[in-house]
Design a protein around this motif. Sequence first.
Motif, PDB file in Angstrom:
ATOM      1  N   SER A 196      -6.306  -2.261 -15.138  1.00  0.00           N
ATOM      2  CA  SER A 196      -7.014  -3.532 -15.264  1.00  0.00           C
ATOM      3  C   SER A 196      -7.050  -4.325 -13.957  1.00  0.00           C
ATOM      4  O   SER A 196      -7.702  -5.373 -13.878  1.00  0.00           O
ATOM      5  N   THR A 197      -6.352  -3.832 -12.940  1.00  0.00           N
ATOM      6  CA  THR A 197      -6.326  -4.499 -11.632  1.00  0.00           C
ATOM      7  C   THR A 197      -7.196  -3.721 -10.645  1.00  0.00           C
ATOM      8  O   THR A 197      -7.135  -2.487 -10.593  1.00  0.00           O
ATOM      9  N   THR A 198      -7.991  -4.421  -9.865  1.00  0.00           N
ATOM     10  CA  THR A 198      -8.784  -3.794  -8.812  1.00  0.00           C
ATOM     11  C   THR A 198      -7.998  -3.829  -7.510  1.00  0.00           C
ATOM     12  O   THR A 198      -7.622  -4.897  -7.027  1.00  0.00           O
ATOM     13  N   PHE A 199      -7.762  -2.647  -6.953  1.00  0.00           N
ATOM     14  CA  PHE A 199      -7.016  -2.522  -5.701  1.00  0.00           C
ATOM     15  C   PHE A 199      -8.016  -2.241  -4.574  1.00  0.00           C
ATOM     16  O   PHE A 199      -8.448  -1.107  -4.379  1.00  0.00           O
ATOM     17  N   ASN A 200      -8.392  -3.285  -3.867  1.00  0.00           N
ATOM     18  CA  ASN A 200      -9.400  -3.210  -2.814  1.00  0.00           C
ATOM     19  C   ASN A 200      -8.717  -3.034  -1.456  1.00  0.00           C
ATOM     20  O   ASN A 200      -7.917  -3.866  -1.051  1.00  0.00           O
ATOM     21  N   MET A 201      -9.025  -1.933  -0.756  1.00  0.00           N
ATOM     22  CA  MET A 201      -8.470  -1.710   0.580  1.00  0.00           C
ATOM     23  C   MET A 201      -9.581  -1.500   1.607  1.00  0.00           C
ATOM     24  O   MET A 201      -9.445  -0.710   2.548  1.00  0.00           O
ATOM     25  N   SER A 202     -10.672  -2.214   1.452  1.00  0.00           N
ATOM     26  CA  SER A 202     -11.857  -1.957   2.270  1.00  0.00           C
ATOM     27  C   SER A 202     -11.917  -2.758   3.563  1.00  0.00           C
ATOM     28  O   SER A 202     -12.920  -2.688   4.281  1.00  0.00           O
ATOM     29  N   ASN A 203     -10.882  -3.512   3.888  1.00  0.00           N
ATOM     30  CA  ASN A 203     -10.932  -4.350   5.091  1.00  0.00           C
ATOM     31  C   ASN A 203     -11.202  -3.525   6.349  1.00  0.00           C
ATOM     32  O   ASN A 203     -12.002  -3.920   7.197  1.00  0.00           O
ATOM     33  N   VAL A 204     -10.522  -2.363   6.474  1.00  0.00           N
ATOM     34  CA  VAL A 204     -10.775  -1.432   7.581  1.00  0.00           C
ATOM     35  C   VAL A 204     -11.025  -0.066   6.965  1.00  0.00           C
ATOM     36  O   VAL A 204     -10.082   0.614   6.554  1.00  0.00           O
ATOM     37  N   ALA A 205     -12.297   0.341   6.888  1.00  0.00           N
ATOM     38  CA  ALA A 205     -12.641   1.560   6.163  1.00  0.00           C
ATOM     39  C   ALA A 205     -11.935   2.780   6.736  1.00  0.00           C
ATOM     40  O   ALA A 205     -11.494   3.665   6.004  1.00  0.00           O
ATOM     41  N   GLY A 206     -11.820   2.844   8.062  1.00  0.00           N
ATOM     42  CA  GLY A 206     -11.195   3.983   8.713  1.00  0.00           C
ATOM     43  C   GLY A 206      -9.721   3.778   9.007  1.00  0.00           C
ATOM     44  O   GLY A 206      -9.189   4.369   9.958  1.00  0.00           O
ATOM     45  N   LEU A 207      -9.055   2.966   8.201  1.00  0.00           N
ATOM     46  CA  LEU A 207      -7.638   2.687   8.398  1.00  0.00           C
ATOM     47  C   LEU A 207      -6.824   3.972   8.408  1.00  0.00           C
ATOM     48  O   LEU A 207      -6.981   4.836   7.547  1.00  0.00           O
ATOM     49  N   LYS A 208      -5.931   4.104   9.399  1.00  0.00           N
ATOM     50  CA  LYS A 208      -5.076   5.284   9.512  1.00  0.00           C
ATOM     51  C   LYS A 208      -3.718   5.007   8.880  1.00  0.00           C
ATOM     52  O   LYS A 208      -3.133   3.942   9.083  1.00  0.00           O
ATOM     53  N   LEU A 209      -3.224   5.992   8.123  1.00  0.00           N
ATOM     54  CA  LEU A 209      -1.996   5.834   7.356  1.00  0.00           C
ATOM     55  C   LEU A 209      -1.093   7.048   7.516  1.00  0.00           C
ATOM     56  O   LEU A 209      -1.516   8.094   8.017  1.00  0.00           O
ATOM     57  N   GLN A 210       0.155   6.910   7.073  1.00  0.00           N
ATOM     58  CA  GLN A 210       1.125   8.002   7.087  1.00  0.00           C
ATOM     59  C   GLN A 210       1.819   8.073   5.728  1.00  0.00           C
ATOM     60  O   GLN A 210       1.929   7.061   5.021  1.00  0.00           O
ATOM     61  N   PRO A 211       2.337   9.238   5.339  1.00  0.00           N
ATOM     62  CA  PRO A 211       3.182   9.305   4.139  1.00  0.00           C
ATOM     63  C   PRO A 211       4.421   8.453   4.341  1.00  0.00           C
ATOM     64  O   PRO A 211       4.966   8.382   5.448  1.00  0.00           O
ATOM     65  N   TYR A 212       4.886   7.823   3.258  1.00  0.00           N
ATOM     66  CA  TYR A 212       5.932   6.815   3.394  1.00  0.00           C
ATOM     67  C   TYR A 212       6.856   6.862   2.181  1.00  0.00           C
ATOM     68  O   TYR A 212       6.460   6.560   1.058  1.00  0.00           O
ATOM     69  N   PHE A 213       8.110   7.248   2.430  1.00  0.00           N
ATOM     70  CA  PHE A 213       9.149   7.254   1.404  1.00  0.00           C
ATOM     71  C   PHE A 213      10.315   6.439   1.953  1.00  0.00           C
ATOM     72  O   PHE A 213      10.867   6.773   3.003  1.00  0.00           O
ATOM     73  N   HIS A 214      10.724   5.384   1.241  1.00  0.00           N
ATOM     74  CA  HIS A 214      11.680   4.449   1.828  1.00  0.00           C
ATOM     75  C   HIS A 214      12.480   3.784   0.724  1.00  0.00           C
ATOM     76  O   HIS A 214      11.915   3.323  -0.276  1.00  0.00           O
ATOM     77  N   ILE A 215      13.796   3.755   0.882  1.00  0.00           N
ATOM     78  CA  ILE A 215      14.654   3.017  -0.025  1.00  0.00           C
ATOM     79  C   ILE A 215      15.615   2.203   0.832  1.00  0.00           C
ATOM     80  O   ILE A 215      16.164   2.717   1.819  1.00  0.00           O
TER      81      ILE A 215
END
Length: 238
Positions: A196-215
């Motif tokens: 029911s929530t819209t998760f919009n990540m369109s601010n930078v279409a070509g945004l670069k990311l990495q896998p992330y596991f953190h505690i």
Amino acid sequence: MSTKSRFLNGILTFFDSLTSETVSPTAPVVFTDDFLYKTLNVTDYWTAIDVSAAGLTTPAVVADAANGVARLPLDVTSEAQESGLTFGDQRCFILNQGLVFEARVSLSTLPTLLGIAVWGMAGDKNAVANTVAESAWFRADGSGAITVETDDTVNEQTLISTGTTVLATDTKIYKIDFTTITDVKFYIDGTRVAASTTFNMSNVAGLKLQPYFHIAKASGAGLGVMDVDKVNVWQKRS
């Protein structure tokens, strides 16, 4: 169990019909790690996060674990601690190229007190989850209640309930589908959550990311252990 196939954003994907776990995505760009070796590969891709003055927070492959497991521990030492795996801020996955993240994760010791666990895709690493600039991940904050969050530095959704609370005995398939970057979707064991929530990540279409596991915890005697059984990340070449 039977292996079936489907097309997701034009990519043929084979999956386990019982668990919804992705068996093999036939994408141009695929990263996978099943943690089947004796030690973590911190030479070629993983960067291990190990922050503690006196406790044990060293990420490691669990000896003789069925199917291979990487363990990220916090312990009860009263101090700030971090344990995790990232690509060392090598951000080579692109948000708008049909990106999909999937991992088999369990919280074999549920986070307590100030313990916060996150797993998904993110920008540059930070000691505190709330101050990572870009992220899309699952989160367990002081308990087994799973929430989801996204942040592209402009659009932000925080601590959105999935309606799922895990036990320390639960291993689940967590998936984030970035196919439509204005409507990022989250799944647990093949079922969409927080729909029911819209998760919009369109601010930078070509945004670069990495896998992330953190505690991590900022202080105190809280604890928690994240076990990562497998991670798959895939996308188109452009």
